[in-house]
Design a protein around this motif. Structure first.
Motif, PDB file in Angstrom:
ATOM      1  N   GLU A  30       1.019  -1.179   0.043  1.00  0.00           N
ATOM      2  CA  GLU A  30      -0.212   0.078   0.110  1.00  0.00           C
ATOM      3  C   GLU A  30       0.831   1.300   0.001  1.00  0.00           C
ATOM      4  OE1 GLU A  30      -2.291   0.089   3.461  1.00  0.00           O
ATOM      5  OE2 GLU A  30      -0.418   0.377   4.955  1.00  0.00           O
ATOM      6  N   ARG A 133      -7.324  -3.740  -0.850  1.00  0.00           N
ATOM      7  CA  ARG A 133      -7.649  -2.321  -1.609  1.00  0.00           C
ATOM      8  C   ARG A 133      -6.692  -1.795  -2.254  1.00  0.00           C
ATOM      9  NH1 ARG A 133      -9.923   0.975   3.256  1.00  0.00           N
ATOM     10  NH2 ARG A 133      -7.805   0.391   4.168  1.00  0.00           N
ATOM     11  N   SER A 135      -4.293   1.263  -4.011  1.00  0.00           N
ATOM     12  CA  SER A 135      -3.631   2.313  -3.508  1.00  0.00           C
ATOM     13  C   SER A 135      -2.624   3.041  -4.345  1.00  0.00           C
ATOM     14  CB  SER A 135      -2.691   1.968  -2.339  1.00  0.00           C
ATOM     15  OG  SER A 135      -2.270   2.716  -1.381  1.00  0.00           O
ATOM     16  N   ASP A 190     -12.520   5.430  -6.752  1.00  0.00           N
ATOM     17  CA  ASP A 190     -11.430   4.747  -5.940  1.00  0.00           C
ATOM     18  C   ASP A 190     -10.718   5.888  -5.222  1.00  0.00           C
ATOM     19  OD1 ASP A 190     -11.946   1.962  -7.062  1.00  0.00           O
ATOM     20  OD2 ASP A 190     -11.498   2.965  -8.844  1.00  0.00           O
ATOM     21  N   ARG A 240      -5.457   7.632  -3.720  1.00  0.00           N
ATOM     22  CA  ARG A 240      -6.005   6.519  -2.688  1.00  0.00           C
ATOM     23  C   ARG A 240      -5.067   6.215  -1.743  1.00  0.00           C
ATOM     24  NH1 ARG A 240     -10.944   3.559  -2.514  1.00  0.00           N
ATOM     25  NH2 ARG A 240     -10.967   2.041  -0.717  1.00  0.00           N
TER      26      ARG A 240
END
Length: 247
Positions: A30, A133, A135, A190, A240
Motif C-alpha cells: 500500500e 484495496r 492504493s 476509487d 487513494r
C-alpha cells in the motif's frame, strides 16, 4: 500503458524524465503518504524522507511520489534546470535510471507566503499491506496537452482567463486525471482525496466539471497556488491512500 518498478513494489505511468503520471502499489503493498508540518528545503526533505522510510524498514526505492512547493512559476528553461537538479537524488537512490522516472510528482507555487526555495510538502512510499484495496497517487497535471511543442503551443485556452476559458481548462484537467486513473484500471470512485491548485475563481465549473463527473466523492482540497510553469492556470492531483501521517 503502465510499467512495473519492482524495486519499489509499484507500477507507474511513464511520462517525462522528471516524473511519471502516477504510481500504484503492487498487490500486497500500500502507499503511505507523509506530510511535513513545515515545508522543508529540497535536500532536507529528501533526507527526512530517507530516514522515515528506513525507520519503517523500507528501501529508498519504495519512494513513489512527492508534493513540492516552489517560490514562483518557472519559465520553461527554468523548469528544465530545476528538474535536472531534482532527479539527481532519485538517481542516487537507484530510482531514476537517466531516462525513465517512476516517481509521481506535484510541484506548485503558493501565491501567498511562498517558500524561499523549492521545498517538500509531502511524499509517499510503498509498504507491505495485509489488505487488498487499491492504493495509488496520480501526479499533478495542468491544462497542457502532451507532445513536443512549447507550453504556449500545448496549453488549453492559452492566456484565456475568461469564465469559459477557465471552465475549459478545468474540463481538460479533470479528463486528464480520469485518463490516468483509467490507465491503472481505476476511476474517481476509487479516490480518497482530490486536490486542485489555482489562484482563479473556478467555482462556475465545480458542479458540472467536477461534482457531476464524480471527482468530488471525497470532497476537494483547494490550494491557492499556481502550477509550476508560467501561464498554466489550473492543476489537479488525486490519490487513494489509507495511511496518511503528518510529521
Amino acid at each position: 500503458m503502465t510499467q512495473h518498478f519492482p524495486a519499489g513494489n509499484y507500477r507507474f505511468i511513464p511520462a517525462v524524465f522528471q516524473y511519471s503520471s502516477g504510481a500504484a502499489a503492487d498487490t500486497g503493498f500500500e502507499v503511505e503518504r507523509v506530510r511535513f508540518d513545515q515545508l522543508l528545503p529540497l535536500a532536507d526533505g529528501f533526507a527526512q524522507a530517507a530516514r522515515y522510510m528506513q525507520a519503517a524498514g523500507r528501501p529508498l526505492t519504495s519512494f513513489c511520489a512527492c508534493e513540492l512547493r516552489s517560490p514562483a512559476a518557472f519559465t520553461e528553461d527554468g523548469f528544465r534546470r530545476f528538474n535536472q537538479h531534482y532527479v539527481k537524488t532519485l538517481a542516487e537512490w537507484k530510482i531514476f535510471d537517466g531516462t525513465v522516472n517512476p516517481v509521481a510528482r506535484s510541484n506548485v507555487c503558493p501565491e501567498i507566503d511562498p517558500p524561499p526555495e523549492p521545498s517538500f510538502y509531502a511524499f509517499s512510499f510503498t509498504r507491505p499491506s495485509t489488505g487488498s484495496r487499491p492504493s495509488f497517487v496520480i501526479a499533478g497535471g495542468a491544462e497542457s496537452r502532451g507532445g513536443s511543442g512549447s507550453y504556449a503551443e500545448r496549453t488549453v485556452r492559452y492566456r484565456d482567463l475568461s469564465p469559459d476559458g477557465i471552465r475549459e481548462k478545468v474540463r481538460f484537467t479533470v479528463g486528464s486525471m480520469a485518463g490516468r486513473l483509467d490507465a491503472f484500471g481505476y476511476g474517481w470512485k476509487d479516490t480518497t482525496a482530490v486536490q486542485a491548485y489555482s489562484v482563479h475563481d473556478f467555482h462556475a465549473a465545480v458542479a458540472d466539471e467536477l461534482a457531476r463527473r464524480g471527482a468530488m466523492r471525497s470532497g476537494l482540497t483547494w490550494h491557492f497556488a499556481r502550477p509550476p510553469v508560467v501561464d498554466l492556470e489550473y492543476e489537479m492531483d488525486c490519490r487513494r491512500v489509507a495511511r496518511e501521517t503528518v510529521v
